[in-house]
Design a protein around this motif. Structure first.
Motif, PDB file in Angstrom:
ATOM      1  N   TYR A  60      33.550 -53.885   8.788  1.00 58.47           N
ATOM      2  CA  TYR A  60      32.676 -52.726   8.604  1.00 58.47           C
ATOM      3  C   TYR A  60      33.366 -51.601   7.846  1.00 58.47           C
ATOM      4  CZ  TYR A  60      35.542 -50.395  11.993  1.00 58.47           C
ATOM      5  OH  TYR A  60      36.606 -49.830  12.610  1.00 58.47           O
TER       6      TYR A  60
ATOM      7  N   LEU B  69      29.747 -59.454  15.122  1.00 61.13           N
ATOM      8  CA  LEU B  69      28.963 -60.311  16.013  1.00 61.13           C
ATOM      9  C   LEU B  69      28.539 -61.601  15.304  1.00 61.13           C
ATOM     10  CD1 LEU B  69      28.036 -60.151  18.936  1.00 61.13           C
ATOM     11  CD2 LEU B  69      25.833 -59.302  18.125  1.00 61.13           C
ATOM     12  N   THR B  70      28.223 -61.485  14.006  1.00 62.24           N
ATOM     13  CA  THR B  70      27.833 -62.676  13.244  1.00 62.24           C
ATOM     14  C   THR B  70      28.974 -63.691  13.215  1.00 62.24           C
ATOM     15  OG1 THR B  70      26.534 -61.228  11.846  1.00 62.24           O
ATOM     16  CG2 THR B  70      26.937 -63.432  10.994  1.00 62.24           C
TER      17      THR B  70
ATOM     18  N   THR C  68      25.869 -59.354  22.922  1.00 64.65           N
ATOM     19  CA  THR C  68      26.706 -58.287  22.389  1.00 64.65           C
ATOM     20  C   THR C  68      27.350 -57.499  23.536  1.00 64.65           C
ATOM     21  OG1 THR C  68      26.781 -56.485  20.809  1.00 64.65           O
ATOM     22  CG2 THR C  68      24.845 -56.582  22.235  1.00 64.65           C
TER      23      THR C  68
ATOM     24  N   SER D 224      30.606 -53.945  14.853  1.00 66.63           N
ATOM     25  CA  SER D 224      29.544 -54.038  13.854  1.00 66.63           C
ATOM     26  C   SER D 224      28.739 -55.313  14.058  1.00 66.63           C
ATOM     27  CB  SER D 224      30.148 -54.078  12.453  1.00 66.63           C
ATOM     28  OG  SER D 224      30.849 -55.297  12.295  1.00 66.63           O
ATOM     29  N   GLN D 225      27.594 -55.329  13.433  1.00 70.15           N
ATOM     30  CA  GLN D 225      26.753 -56.529  13.447  1.00 70.15           C
ATOM     31  C   GLN D 225      27.494 -57.691  12.774  1.00 70.15           C
ATOM     32  OE1 GLN D 225      23.973 -56.999  15.096  1.00 70.15           O
ATOM     33  NE2 GLN D 225      24.009 -59.130  14.383  1.00 70.15           N
ATOM     34  N   HIS D 226      28.319 -57.351  11.742  1.00 66.26           N
ATOM     35  CA  HIS D 226      29.056 -58.412  11.043  1.00 66.26           C
ATOM     36  C   HIS D 226      30.023 -59.109  11.984  1.00 66.26           C
ATOM     37  CE1 HIS D 226      27.319 -56.836   7.475  1.00 66.26           C
ATOM     38  NE2 HIS D 226      27.898 -55.660   7.656  1.00 66.26           N
TER      39      HIS D 226
END
Ligand code: UDP
Ligand code: MN
Length: 355
Positions: free
Chosen positions: A217, A265-266, A255, A261-263
Protein backbone atom coordinates in the motif's frame (compact mmCIF):
# COMPACT_ATOMS: atom_id res chain seq x y z
CA UNK A 1 17.70 -42.28 5.51
CA UNK A 2 21.32 -41.24 5.17
CA UNK A 3 23.79 -38.90 6.73
CA UNK A 4 25.22 -36.08 4.70
CA UNK A 5 28.94 -35.40 4.73
CA UNK A 6 28.54 -32.78 7.40
CA UNK A 7 26.74 -34.75 10.04
CA UNK A 8 23.39 -33.14 9.28
CA UNK A 9 20.73 -35.78 9.08
CA UNK A 10 19.45 -35.85 5.52
CA UNK A 11 16.06 -37.45 5.11
CA UNK A 12 15.79 -37.51 1.36
CA UNK A 13 12.44 -38.43 -0.03
CA UNK A 14 12.41 -41.47 -2.29
CA UNK A 15 8.94 -40.68 -3.56
CA UNK A 16 10.15 -38.44 -6.31
CA UNK A 17 10.90 -39.71 -9.71
CA UNK A 18 12.96 -36.91 -11.21
CA UNK A 19 11.68 -35.65 -14.51
CA UNK A 20 14.33 -35.64 -17.20
CA UNK A 21 14.12 -31.88 -17.39
CA UNK A 22 14.87 -31.50 -13.70
CA UNK A 23 18.11 -29.75 -12.81
CA UNK A 24 19.73 -31.87 -10.12
CA UNK A 25 22.38 -29.56 -8.74
CA UNK A 26 20.33 -26.45 -8.06
CA UNK A 27 17.66 -26.07 -5.40
CA UNK A 28 15.19 -23.81 -3.71
CA UNK A 29 15.83 -24.06 0.03
CA UNK A 30 13.69 -23.10 3.01
CA UNK A 31 13.72 -23.51 6.78
CA UNK A 32 11.18 -24.49 9.45
CA UNK A 33 12.01 -24.82 13.14
CA UNK A 34 8.46 -25.56 14.26
CA UNK A 35 5.15 -26.81 12.91
CA UNK A 36 3.72 -23.36 12.24
CA UNK A 37 6.57 -22.40 9.92
CA UNK A 38 6.37 -25.92 8.46
CA UNK A 39 2.86 -25.06 7.23
CA UNK A 40 4.47 -22.06 5.54
CA UNK A 41 7.15 -24.29 4.00
CA UNK A 42 4.46 -26.65 2.67
CA UNK A 43 2.55 -23.83 0.98
CA UNK A 44 5.81 -22.43 -0.44
CA UNK A 45 6.78 -25.88 -1.78
CA UNK A 46 3.41 -26.39 -3.43
CA UNK A 47 3.50 -22.88 -4.89
CA UNK A 48 6.89 -23.65 -6.47
CA UNK A 49 5.52 -26.86 -7.96
CA UNK A 50 2.47 -25.02 -9.27
CA UNK A 51 4.73 -22.79 -11.40
CA UNK A 52 6.57 -25.87 -12.76
CA UNK A 53 10.01 -25.19 -11.39
CA UNK A 54 12.71 -27.42 -12.82
CA UNK A 55 14.85 -27.11 -9.68
CA UNK A 56 15.05 -29.31 -6.57
CA UNK A 57 13.10 -28.40 -3.46
CA UNK A 58 14.97 -28.69 -0.15
CA UNK A 59 13.82 -27.92 3.37
CA UNK A 60 15.89 -27.69 6.54
CA UNK A 61 14.13 -28.60 9.77
CA UNK A 62 15.13 -28.75 13.42
CA UNK A 63 14.28 -31.69 15.73
CA UNK A 64 11.25 -29.83 17.09
CA UNK A 65 9.26 -30.28 13.88
CA UNK A 66 6.68 -33.05 14.43
CA UNK A 67 6.72 -36.39 12.66
CA UNK A 68 3.46 -35.57 10.89
CA UNK A 69 4.88 -32.39 9.43
CA UNK A 70 8.02 -34.25 8.36
CA UNK A 71 5.80 -36.72 6.55
CA UNK A 72 3.89 -33.94 4.81
CA UNK A 73 7.14 -32.21 3.87
CA UNK A 74 8.45 -35.37 2.19
CA UNK A 75 5.38 -35.26 -0.05
CA UNK A 76 6.46 -31.98 -1.63
CA UNK A 77 10.21 -31.51 -1.00
CA UNK A 78 12.85 -33.67 -2.66
CA UNK A 79 15.17 -33.41 0.32
CA UNK A 80 14.67 -32.78 4.03
CA UNK A 81 17.77 -32.02 6.06
CA UNK A 82 17.69 -31.99 9.81
CA UNK A 83 19.91 -29.27 11.26
CA UNK A 84 20.80 -28.18 14.76
CA UNK A 85 19.07 -24.96 15.80
CA UNK A 86 21.40 -21.95 15.80
CA UNK A 87 20.30 -18.98 17.90
CA UNK A 88 21.85 -15.52 18.14
CA UNK A 89 20.59 -15.20 21.76
CA UNK A 90 20.77 -11.47 21.18
CA UNK A 91 17.79 -10.34 23.21
CA UNK A 92 18.69 -6.64 23.21
CA UNK A 93 18.69 -6.19 19.42
CA UNK A 94 15.74 -8.51 18.94
CA UNK A 95 13.81 -6.33 21.40
CA UNK A 96 14.56 -3.33 19.17
CA UNK A 97 13.02 -5.27 16.31
CA UNK A 98 10.13 -6.28 18.63
CA UNK A 99 10.65 -9.83 17.32
CA UNK A 100 12.13 -11.84 20.22
CA UNK A 101 11.62 -15.07 18.27
CA UNK A 102 14.01 -14.22 15.42
CA UNK A 103 17.28 -15.34 17.09
CA UNK A 104 16.48 -18.80 15.81
CA UNK A 105 16.76 -17.52 12.21
CA UNK A 106 20.53 -18.01 12.56
CA UNK A 107 19.62 -21.62 11.73
CA UNK A 108 19.32 -20.35 8.15
CA UNK A 109 23.13 -20.31 7.96
CA UNK A 110 23.08 -24.10 7.62
CA UNK A 111 21.93 -23.60 4.03
CA UNK A 112 25.57 -22.94 3.05
CA UNK A 113 26.30 -26.54 4.07
CA UNK A 114 24.04 -28.04 1.40
CA UNK A 115 27.06 -28.59 -0.80
CA UNK A 116 25.36 -31.32 -2.83
CA UNK A 117 24.00 -28.32 -4.78
CA UNK A 118 26.06 -25.89 -6.86
CA UNK A 119 23.70 -22.99 -6.52
CA UNK A 120 20.59 -22.34 -4.45
CA UNK A 121 17.88 -19.80 -3.80
CA UNK A 122 16.94 -19.48 -0.15
CA UNK A 123 13.31 -18.54 0.49
CA UNK A 124 11.74 -17.80 3.87
CA UNK A 125 8.91 -20.12 4.85
CA UNK A 126 6.60 -17.06 4.83
CA UNK A 127 7.00 -16.49 1.09
CA UNK A 128 4.60 -17.50 -1.67
CA UNK A 129 5.57 -17.95 -5.32
CA UNK A 130 3.07 -16.67 -7.91
CA UNK A 131 5.15 -17.01 -11.10
CA UNK A 132 8.10 -19.11 -12.22
CA UNK A 133 11.36 -17.71 -10.82
CA UNK A 134 13.86 -20.25 -12.16
CA UNK A 135 15.71 -17.38 -13.87
CA UNK A 136 17.08 -16.51 -10.42
CA UNK A 137 19.64 -19.26 -10.92
CA UNK A 138 21.34 -17.09 -13.54
CA UNK A 139 22.34 -14.71 -10.72
CA UNK A 140 25.43 -14.93 -8.53
CA UNK A 141 25.93 -15.02 -4.76
CA UNK A 142 24.77 -12.90 -3.04
CA UNK A 143 21.77 -11.59 -4.95
CA UNK A 144 18.79 -10.25 -3.03
CA UNK A 145 16.14 -7.53 -3.14
CA UNK A 146 16.35 -4.32 -1.10
CA UNK A 147 14.71 -4.31 2.31
CA UNK A 148 11.64 -2.07 2.48
CA UNK A 149 12.58 -0.91 5.97
CA UNK A 150 16.12 0.19 4.97
CA UNK A 151 16.71 -0.14 1.22
CA UNK A 152 20.53 0.13 1.47
CA UNK A 153 20.34 -3.33 3.02
CA UNK A 154 19.02 -6.46 1.40
CA UNK A 155 16.08 -8.44 2.69
CA UNK A 156 17.17 -11.95 3.63
CA UNK A 157 13.82 -13.58 2.85
CA UNK A 158 14.88 -14.42 -0.74
CA UNK A 159 18.53 -14.69 -1.81
CA UNK A 160 20.71 -16.49 -4.31
CA UNK A 161 23.74 -18.22 -2.77
CA UNK A 162 26.43 -20.79 -3.45
CA UNK A 163 26.75 -23.54 -0.83
CA UNK A 164 30.26 -23.69 0.58
CA UNK A 165 31.70 -24.97 3.85
CA UNK A 166 34.20 -22.13 3.75
CA UNK A 167 31.46 -19.49 3.54
CA UNK A 168 29.56 -21.25 6.34
CA UNK A 169 32.64 -21.08 8.57
CA UNK A 170 33.16 -17.44 7.59
CA UNK A 171 29.60 -16.62 8.57
CA UNK A 172 29.98 -18.33 11.96
CA UNK A 173 33.23 -16.44 12.50
CA UNK A 174 31.49 -13.19 11.58
CA UNK A 175 28.67 -14.04 14.02
CA UNK A 176 31.21 -14.52 16.81
CA UNK A 177 33.38 -11.51 16.09
CA UNK A 178 30.90 -8.91 14.83
CA UNK A 179 27.50 -10.38 15.69
CA UNK A 180 24.26 -9.35 14.05
CA UNK A 181 23.13 -5.74 14.34
CA UNK A 182 19.47 -6.78 14.43
CA UNK A 183 19.89 -10.05 16.31
CA UNK A 184 18.57 -12.06 13.35
CA UNK A 185 20.07 -13.56 10.21
CA UNK A 186 19.46 -10.42 8.13
CA UNK A 187 21.80 -8.26 10.23
CA UNK A 188 24.54 -10.86 10.08
CA UNK A 189 24.20 -11.57 6.35
CA UNK A 190 24.27 -7.85 5.53
CA UNK A 191 27.45 -7.49 7.57
CA UNK A 192 29.12 -10.46 5.88
CA UNK A 193 27.98 -9.51 2.35
CA UNK A 194 28.44 -5.81 3.02
CA UNK A 195 29.41 -5.00 -0.59
CA UNK A 196 25.95 -6.02 -1.83
CA UNK A 197 24.88 -2.37 -2.01
CA UNK A 198 27.73 -1.19 -4.22
CA UNK A 199 29.59 -4.01 -5.94
CA UNK A 200 27.32 -5.16 -8.73
CA UNK A 201 23.85 -3.96 -9.65
CA UNK A 202 23.06 -7.43 -11.05
CA UNK A 203 22.99 -8.62 -7.44
CA UNK A 204 20.04 -6.36 -6.72
CA UNK A 205 16.97 -8.44 -7.38
CA UNK A 206 13.92 -6.59 -8.63
CA UNK A 207 11.35 -5.99 -5.90
CA UNK A 208 8.87 -8.32 -7.64
CA UNK A 209 11.05 -11.26 -6.50
CA UNK A 210 10.46 -10.38 -2.85
CA UNK A 211 7.43 -8.12 -2.60
CA UNK A 212 6.57 -7.29 0.97
CA UNK A 213 2.85 -7.96 1.28
CA UNK A 214 2.19 -5.57 4.15
CA UNK A 215 3.91 -2.66 2.38
CA UNK A 216 2.22 -2.91 -0.99
CA UNK A 217 0.00 0.00 0.00
CA UNK A 218 2.85 2.40 0.80
CA UNK A 219 3.44 3.34 -2.83
CA UNK A 220 0.07 2.64 -4.32
CA UNK A 221 0.60 4.02 -7.85
CA UNK A 222 3.67 1.75 -8.22
CA UNK A 223 1.66 -1.16 -6.93
CA UNK A 224 -1.11 -0.44 -9.42
CA UNK A 225 1.47 -0.30 -12.26
CA UNK A 226 3.66 -3.27 -11.31
CA UNK A 227 1.57 -5.31 -8.86
CA UNK A 228 0.38 -7.75 -11.50
CA UNK A 229 4.03 -8.66 -12.29
CA UNK A 230 4.78 -9.79 -8.74
CA UNK A 231 6.51 -13.17 -8.66
CA UNK A 232 7.09 -13.68 -4.93
CA UNK A 233 5.10 -12.31 -2.01
CA UNK A 234 6.80 -12.12 1.37
CA UNK A 235 4.64 -11.93 4.50
CA UNK A 236 7.16 -10.20 6.76
CA UNK A 237 6.26 -9.31 10.34
CA UNK A 238 4.91 -11.05 13.38
CA UNK A 239 1.49 -11.97 11.97
CA UNK A 240 1.77 -14.64 9.31
CA UNK A 241 -0.91 -15.90 6.89
CA UNK A 242 -1.35 -19.10 8.87
CA UNK A 243 -2.48 -17.02 11.82
CA UNK A 244 -5.55 -15.76 10.02
CA UNK A 245 -8.86 -17.53 10.00
CA UNK A 246 -10.38 -18.99 6.87
CA UNK A 247 -14.12 -19.33 6.37
CA UNK A 248 -14.69 -22.68 4.71
CA UNK A 249 -18.27 -21.77 3.75
CA UNK A 250 -17.32 -18.76 1.68
CA UNK A 251 -13.75 -19.79 0.82
CA UNK A 252 -12.41 -16.47 2.06
CA UNK A 253 -9.97 -15.27 4.69
CA UNK A 254 -11.47 -13.22 7.48
CA UNK A 255 -9.96 -9.79 7.84
CA UNK A 256 -8.60 -8.42 11.09
CA UNK A 257 -7.80 -5.06 12.62
CA UNK A 258 -4.04 -5.14 12.01
CA UNK A 259 -4.34 -5.63 8.27
CA UNK A 260 -2.79 -2.77 6.33
CA UNK A 261 -4.64 -2.91 3.02
CA UNK A 262 -7.01 -4.81 0.80
CA UNK A 263 -3.95 -5.85 -1.25
CA UNK A 264 -2.40 -7.54 1.74
CA UNK A 265 -5.61 -9.46 2.29
CA UNK A 266 -5.64 -10.50 -1.38
CA UNK A 267 -2.17 -12.05 -0.97
CA UNK A 268 -3.15 -13.75 2.29
CA UNK A 269 -6.14 -15.14 0.42
CA UNK A 270 -3.75 -16.46 -2.27
CA UNK A 271 -1.72 -18.21 0.48
CA UNK A 272 -4.88 -19.84 1.86
CA UNK A 273 -6.04 -20.88 -1.60
CA UNK A 274 -2.85 -22.95 -1.95
CA UNK A 275 -3.21 -24.23 1.62
CA UNK A 276 -6.80 -25.38 1.15
CA UNK A 277 -6.22 -26.90 -2.28
CA UNK A 278 -2.90 -28.65 -1.64
CA UNK A 279 -2.04 -28.95 2.04
CA UNK A 280 -5.35 -29.45 3.83
CA UNK A 281 -6.33 -32.61 1.90
CA UNK A 282 -2.97 -34.15 2.74
CA UNK A 283 -3.29 -33.31 6.42
CA UNK A 284 -6.75 -34.90 6.38
CA UNK A 285 -5.40 -37.96 4.59
CA UNK A 286 -3.19 -38.53 7.62
CA UNK A 287 -6.31 -38.36 9.77
CA UNK A 288 -4.93 -36.10 12.40
CA UNK A 289 -7.04 -33.87 14.50
CA UNK A 290 -7.57 -30.94 12.22
CA UNK A 291 -10.55 -29.16 13.48
CA UNK A 292 -12.90 -27.07 11.51
CA UNK A 293 -15.24 -25.44 13.91
CA UNK A 294 -18.30 -23.52 12.79
CA UNK A 295 -17.02 -23.59 9.23
CA UNK A 296 -13.86 -21.73 10.19
CA UNK A 297 -10.37 -23.01 9.78
CA UNK A 298 -7.40 -21.57 11.59
CA UNK A 299 -3.90 -22.78 12.30
CA UNK A 300 -2.20 -20.08 14.24
CA UNK A 301 -2.06 -18.19 17.47
CA UNK A 302 -3.55 -14.78 16.87
CA UNK A 303 -6.70 -15.59 14.98
CA UNK A 304 -8.17 -12.18 14.50
CA UNK A 305 -11.88 -12.60 14.81
CA UNK A 306 -12.55 -15.93 15.91
CA UNK A 307 -13.49 -18.91 17.67
CA UNK A 308 -11.11 -21.50 19.09
CA UNK A 309 -8.26 -22.33 16.76
CA UNK A 310 -7.16 -25.76 15.80
CA UNK A 311 -3.88 -26.97 17.27
CA UNK A 312 -0.77 -27.48 15.24
CA UNK A 313 -0.74 -31.03 14.00
CA UNK A 314 -0.26 -33.77 16.55
CA UNK A 315 3.36 -34.26 17.45
CA UNK A 316 5.36 -37.24 18.45
CA UNK A 317 8.70 -35.49 18.76
CA UNK A 318 9.51 -32.93 21.46
CA UNK A 319 7.80 -29.63 20.78
CA UNK A 320 9.47 -26.30 21.21
CA UNK A 321 8.48 -24.01 24.03
CA UNK A 322 6.67 -21.50 21.78
CA UNK A 323 4.47 -24.21 20.32
CA UNK A 324 3.77 -25.52 23.83
CA UNK A 325 2.96 -22.02 25.03
CA UNK A 326 0.63 -21.66 22.03
CA UNK A 327 -1.09 -24.94 22.86
CA UNK A 328 -1.40 -23.89 26.50
CA UNK A 329 -3.00 -20.61 25.46
CA UNK A 330 -5.46 -22.54 23.30
CA UNK A 331 -6.44 -24.56 26.38
CA UNK A 332 -4.63 -27.68 25.11
CA UNK A 333 -2.67 -28.40 28.22
CA UNK A 334 -0.53 -31.49 28.25
CA UNK A 335 -1.52 -32.65 31.75
CA UNK A 336 0.37 -35.91 31.41
CA UNK A 337 3.56 -34.53 29.89
CA UNK A 338 5.63 -31.37 30.18
CA UNK A 339 2.78 -29.38 31.70
CA UNK A 340 1.91 -31.84 34.44
CA UNK A 341 1.47 -30.50 37.95
CA UNK A 342 4.74 -31.82 39.38
CA UNK A 343 6.71 -30.19 36.55
CA UNK A 344 5.01 -26.86 37.18
CA UNK A 345 5.81 -27.15 40.91
CA UNK A 346 9.41 -28.02 40.06
CA UNK A 347 9.71 -24.88 37.91
CA UNK A 348 8.24 -22.72 40.68
CA UNK A 349 10.61 -24.27 43.26
CA UNK A 350 13.59 -23.62 40.98
CA UNK A 351 12.60 -19.99 40.53
CA UNK A 352 12.01 -19.49 44.27
CA UNK A 353 15.31 -21.15 45.24
CA UNK A 354 17.31 -19.16 42.70
CA UNK A 355 16.22 -15.86 44.19
N1 UDP B 1 11.89 -19.31 11.09
C1 UDP B 1 11.57 -20.51 11.67
N2 UDP B 1 11.11 -20.52 12.96
C2 UDP B 1 10.90 -19.39 13.68
C3 UDP B 1 11.22 -18.15 13.09
C4 UDP B 1 11.71 -18.15 11.78
O1 UDP B 1 11.70 -21.56 11.04
O2 UDP B 1 10.45 -19.48 14.85
C5 UDP B 1 12.47 -19.31 9.73
C6 UDP B 1 11.40 -19.33 8.64
O3 UDP B 1 11.92 -19.90 7.45
C7 UDP B 1 11.14 -17.85 8.46
C8 UDP B 1 12.57 -17.31 8.52
O4 UDP B 1 13.21 -18.10 9.54
O5 UDP B 1 10.45 -17.54 7.27
C9 UDP B 1 12.69 -15.83 8.88
O6 UDP B 1 11.76 -15.48 9.89
P1 UDP B 1 10.48 -14.59 9.56
O7 UDP B 1 9.99 -14.93 8.21
O8 UDP B 1 9.50 -14.74 10.70
O9 UDP B 1 11.09 -13.13 9.57
P2 UDP B 1 10.48 -11.84 8.81
O10 UDP B 1 10.47 -12.16 7.36
O11 UDP B 1 9.12 -11.60 9.38
O12 UDP B 1 11.48 -10.78 9.16
MN1 MN C 1 10.07 -13.85 6.30
Amino acid sequence: MRYSLHGNLCLCSRRFKMAASQVQDEAFVTLATNDRYAYGALVLGHSLRAVNTTRQLAVMITPTVSSLMRQLLTEVFHCITQVDPLDSNDEANLALLTRPELGITFSKLHCWRLTQYNKCVFMDADTLVLRNIDDLFEREELSAAPDVGWPDLFNSGVFVFKPSEETYRGLLQCAMTQGSFDGGDQGLLNTYFSDWGTKDIARHLPFIYNMTASRAYSYLPAFVKFGSDVKVVHFIGAVKPWEFTYDTNTGTVLTCEGISSQHELTFIQAWWDVFVAKVKPRVEAHQTQFSEKMGQLSLGSVSPITSPSSPPAATTSPIDSRTRQWQWEQGQIDYLGEDRFENIMKKIDEKVNNK
